[in-house]
Design a protein around this motif. Structure first.
Motif, PDB file in Angstrom:
ATOM      1  N   PRO A  13       1.280  -1.324   0.273  1.00 27.31           N
ATOM      2  CA  PRO A  13      -0.252  -0.394   0.287  1.00 27.31           C
ATOM      3  C   PRO A  13       0.880   1.484  -0.360  1.00 27.31           C
ATOM      4  O   PRO A  13       1.990   1.002   0.808  1.00 27.31           O
ATOM      5  CB  PRO A  13      -0.693   0.005   1.184  1.00 27.31           C
ATOM      6  N   THR A  14       0.278   2.141  -0.788  1.00 28.29           N
ATOM      7  CA  THR A  14       0.800   3.679  -1.085  1.00 28.29           C
ATOM      8  C   THR A  14       0.843   4.561   0.831  1.00 28.29           C
ATOM      9  O   THR A  14       0.352   3.639   2.295  1.00 28.29           O
ATOM     10  CB  THR A  14      -0.075   5.000  -1.706  1.00 28.29           C
ATOM     11  N   GLN A  15       1.500   5.480   1.381  1.00 29.18           N
ATOM     12  CA  GLN A  15       1.694   6.102   2.531  1.00 29.18           C
ATOM     13  C   GLN A  15       0.450   6.668   2.238  1.00 29.18           C
ATOM     14  O   GLN A  15       0.294   7.277   1.040  1.00 29.18           O
ATOM     15  CB  GLN A  15       2.488   6.836   2.812  1.00 29.18           C
ATOM     16  N   PRO A  16      -0.424   6.747   3.223  1.00 25.49           N
ATOM     17  CA  PRO A  16      -1.702   7.908   3.455  1.00 25.49           C
ATOM     18  C   PRO A  16      -1.866   8.604   3.983  1.00 25.49           C
ATOM     19  O   PRO A  16      -0.350   9.672   3.923  1.00 25.49           O
ATOM     20  CB  PRO A  16      -2.711   7.210   4.806  1.00 25.49           C
ATOM     21  N   LEU A  17      -2.538   9.681   2.768  1.00 28.97           N
ATOM     22  CA  LEU A  17      -2.626  11.050   2.716  1.00 28.97           C
ATOM     23  C   LEU A  17      -3.704  11.184   3.681  1.00 28.97           C
ATOM     24  O   LEU A  17      -5.088  10.894   4.119  1.00 28.97           O
ATOM     25  CB  LEU A  17      -3.281  11.483   1.689  1.00 28.97           C
ATOM     26  N   THR A  18      -3.675  12.510   4.946  1.00 31.39           N
ATOM     27  CA  THR A  18      -4.103  13.304   5.491  1.00 31.39           C
ATOM     28  C   THR A  18      -4.733  13.630   5.265  1.00 31.39           C
ATOM     29  O   THR A  18      -4.684  15.364   4.790  1.00 31.39           O
ATOM     30  CB  THR A  18      -3.663  13.719   7.139  1.00 31.39           C
ATOM     31  N   TRP A  30       0.381  15.757  -5.094  1.00 30.34           N
ATOM     32  CA  TRP A  30       0.919  16.131  -4.020  1.00 30.34           C
ATOM     33  C   TRP A  30       0.775  15.078  -3.174  1.00 30.34           C
ATOM     34  O   TRP A  30       0.426  13.676  -3.602  1.00 30.34           O
ATOM     35  CB  TRP A  30      -0.368  16.854  -3.704  1.00 30.34           C
ATOM     36  N   ARG A  31       2.105  14.833  -2.306  1.00 27.60           N
ATOM     37  CA  ARG A  31       2.598  14.041  -1.923  1.00 27.60           C
ATOM     38  C   ARG A  31       2.305  12.422  -2.364  1.00 27.60           C
ATOM     39  O   ARG A  31       2.441  11.562  -2.412  1.00 27.60           O
ATOM     40  CB  ARG A  31       1.757  13.819  -0.052  1.00 27.60           C
ATOM     41  N   GLY A  32       3.182  12.660  -3.564  1.00 24.88           N
ATOM     42  CA  GLY A  32       3.224  11.350  -4.174  1.00 24.88           C
ATOM     43  C   GLY A  32       1.921  10.808  -5.070  1.00 24.88           C
ATOM     44  O   GLY A  32       1.444   9.459  -5.039  1.00 24.88           O
ATOM     45  N   GLN A  33       0.940  11.260  -4.660  1.00 24.38           N
ATOM     46  CA  GLN A  33      -0.616  11.242  -5.472  1.00 24.38           C
ATOM     47  C   GLN A  33      -1.048  11.711  -6.502  1.00 24.38           C
ATOM     48  O   GLN A  33      -0.371  13.233  -6.407  1.00 24.38           O
ATOM     49  CB  GLN A  33      -1.347  10.991  -4.015  1.00 24.38           C
ATOM     50  N   ARG A  34      -1.429  11.312  -7.423  1.00 25.73           N
ATOM     51  CA  ARG A  34      -2.477  11.996  -8.459  1.00 25.73           C
ATOM     52  C   ARG A  34      -3.922  12.338  -8.032  1.00 25.73           C
ATOM     53  O   ARG A  34      -5.109  11.141  -8.226  1.00 25.73           O
ATOM     54  CB  ARG A  34      -2.520  11.244  -9.739  1.00 25.73           C
ATOM     55  N   ILE A  35      -4.132  13.499  -8.064  1.00 24.43           N
ATOM     56  CA  ILE A  35      -4.898  13.468  -7.219  1.00 24.43           C
ATOM     57  C   ILE A  35      -6.261  14.547  -8.435  1.00 24.43           C
ATOM     58  O   ILE A  35      -5.808  15.499  -8.867  1.00 24.43           O
ATOM     59  CB  ILE A  35      -5.272  15.188  -5.809  1.00 24.43           C
ATOM     60  N   ALA A  36      -7.587  13.894  -8.607  1.00 24.51           N
ATOM     61  CA  ALA A  36      -7.910  13.709  -9.700  1.00 24.51           C
ATOM     62  C   ALA A  36      -9.687  14.750  -9.591  1.00 24.51           C
ATOM     63  O   ALA A  36     -10.248  14.043  -8.865  1.00 24.51           O
ATOM     64  CB  ALA A  36      -9.026  12.960 -10.530  1.00 24.51           C
ATOM     65  N   PRO A  37      -9.646  15.703  -9.094  1.00 26.77           N
ATOM     66  CA  PRO A  37     -11.701  16.568  -8.997  1.00 26.77           C
ATOM     67  C   PRO A  37     -12.592  16.282 -10.190  1.00 26.77           C
ATOM     68  O   PRO A  37     -11.764  15.800 -10.815  1.00 26.77           O
ATOM     69  CB  PRO A  37     -10.977  18.168  -8.802  1.00 26.77           C
TER      70      PRO A  37
END
Length: 533
Positions: free
Chosen positions: A237-242, A386-393
């Motif tokens: 698993p990837t690191q969690p994002l708070t 951001w923080r290793g994630q690709r965040i798609a709105p």
């Protein structure tokens, strides 16, 4: 000489059958989100569509099948999105009788797709191949669902497959999506109807249905095992994002009022955006209800500076634009760094709410809804990194259109690891629209095996993991901040994401067309006279 075709006694009175179709249609609506609990009931959905299948099974004439299909779908759709009345009358200012007529007219128009599809099914259905009858019924249902979901910009809210987000058919989401689930459910319903008598041919059909159901039950158990983590994950698993999800709970009748809702929103969101302790802070659709140029000098700049100089990032719903360039329903993102800004503009706009269809300006002028004509953003906009994630709105009901979200999986380097939905369901009051939209987001999580985070004004503000499970949720209609963690998912796309990203829903259209073409050919072959040699 052949025996005359007879119709069962229960079907001889179209009005009696129509009443049964209405009841089944309302049951279909309730299956999407049960009124007392808000939970989907996949068994009720299957029973309701089985009632429709029984009503239209051969040899019912095509006109009667169209009647039953139209009545069923009208009741189902009215029972599903009756809450549009709230947005048009309570908040839009439209007279109650006109708002009722508008809801009925929309339901009746969309129901015409099902009436036409079932008329086609009854006209084509062969008399000597019950398995083909079942598949052709599923294909006709699929055809109507696709038409409703895509024509005239599409309004697929309440598609039948959403009732199965917790059922055994949910395992199919990653392969065929919500429309494929609806097709399978309809096919199994007609198989059950066809197997109700005991002759050998029907018994074979029934055994086929039982085998399919058994296989699906096994798949459902495997999915349950995956949900309960019976086996270790294949990938680390990837690191969690708070996350900090802000739910302002601004009353819709005050949201755009300069003396009440606007100052409340500006004050509360600015306060929480600055003090939230999380990797990513998210505020919902139009959390800031004014254009940047309408804000007090320094308001937006102060928030931006807070994130550019700190360790956090933020995503904020806000309208953008001006009279010259036009307006957009947008999301602004701020990240650390001097030039770190992100922007997403809504692509799939809501008719009457965000754009005015041709010849309907008179209708929107009767309602008191601000900013009724927006520009459209591009289809596959890049995510925020951001923080290793690709965040798609995605904004509001954009998450209904899985085929559009799938376009983001064409480029693996830009494929989302986390989806974020920004919504304001306050337009529809304290209604089942909140529950229905939550299950829609859950279905997208299942189709793409990516978490779906929901930031809303009044609910459901929630975190949904890649298995479609709600892991965190705020109470509805409360002003609060949800602190939660989410793990993004990377890796290869699901089969559904792969084929829909490249070909859209055309394979589904082709499946429906091929099945109905095969049905037509079988009917013609059966109708040819046998010539003695």
């Amino acid at each position: 000489m052949t025996a005359p075709v007879t119709i069962p006694t229960a079907l001889q009175g179209p009005w009696r059958g129509g009443v049964l179709a209405v009841l089944a249609g309302f049951a279909q609506a309730a299956s999407l989100a049960w009124p007392s609990s808000g939970q989907p009931l996949w068994g009720l959905q299957w029973v309701s569509i089985a009632v429709l299948a029984w009503l239209v099974r051969p040899p019912v004439p095509w006109r009667l099948a169209a009647w039953y299909g139209g009545v069923f779908a009208s009741a189902w759709l009215v029972g599903t999105f009756w809450w549009l009345f709230i947005s048009m009358h309570t908040y839009g200012g439209l007279d109650a009788p006109l708002a009722v007529l508008a809801v009925l007219a929309l339901a009746g128009f969309l129901a015409s797709y099902y009436a036409a599809a079932l008329a086609l099914f009854a006209w084509l259905a062969p008399r000597n191949s019950r398995g083909l009858v079942a598949v052709s019924f599923g294909a006709a249902w699929l055809l109507a669902e696709l038409a409703r979901g895509t024509w005239w910009t599409g309004f697929p809210w309440g598609a039948s497959g959403y009732a199965h987000v917790d059922g055994p058919l949910a395992v199919l989401a990653r392969t065929v999506g919500v429309y494929g689930i609806g097709f399978v459910a309809a096919t199994l319903a007609m198989l059950a109807v066809q197997a109700q008598r005991g002759d050998l041919r029907r018994l074979r059909t029934g055994l086929l249905g039982v085998a399919l159901l058994g296989g699906l039950a096994l798949l459902g158990w495997q999915r349950h095992c995956a949900l309960e983590q019976c086996a270790p994950p294949l990938q680390p698993p990837t690191q969690p994002l708070t996350l900090a999800l802000l739910q302002g709970n601004i009353p819709q009748d005050e949201k755009f009022q300069p003396g009440s809702g606007v100052p409340l929103a500006l004050r509360w969101y600015a306060q929480e955006l600055k003090r939230a302790q999380a990797d990513l802070v998210i505020a919902p659709e139009t959390a800031i209800p004014l254009l940047p140029q309408q804000l007090l000098p320094g308001y937006l700049e102060g928030l931006e500076q807070h994130y550019r100089t700190g360790p956090q990032a933020a995503l904020l719903g806000i309208p953008l634009g001006d009279m010259r360039q036009g307006y957009t329903n947008s999301v602004l993102g701020w990240l650390p760094g001097p030039e770190a800004q992100y922007r997403y503009d809504k692509h799939h706009l809501v008719p009457f709410g965000e754009f005015i269809p041709p010849l309907f300006k008179w209708f929107t002028e009767m309602m008191n809804i601000p900013l009724g004509d927006f520009n459209r953003g591009a289809l596959a906009q890049p995510p925020m990194h951001w923080r290793g994630q690709r965040i798609a709105p995605n904004i509001c009901y954009e998450d209904l259109f899985g085929e559009e979200l799938a376009a983001r999986f064409i480029d693996p380097a830009q494929a989302p690891t986390i989806f974020v939905n920004f919504s304001n369901i306050a337009w529809f009051g304290d209604s089942l629209a909140i529950d229905q939209h939550l299950h829609i987001s859950r279905m997208r999580a299942l189709e793409f095996e990516r978490p779906m985070v929901r930031a809303t004004n009044t609910g459901a503000t929630a975190v949904i993991d890649h298995r479609g499970v709600v892991t965190h949720q705020l109470p509805r209609h409360t002003r609060a901040v949800l602190i939660a963690q989410v793990r993004g998912h990377d890796g290869p796309p699901t089969p559904y994401a792969f084929w829909v990203a490249r070909w859209g829903l055309w394979p589904m259209w082709l499946l429906a067309a091929l099945v109905l073409l095969l049905t037509w050919h079988a009917q013609r072959s059966a109708a040819r006279p046998v010539v003695a040699g």
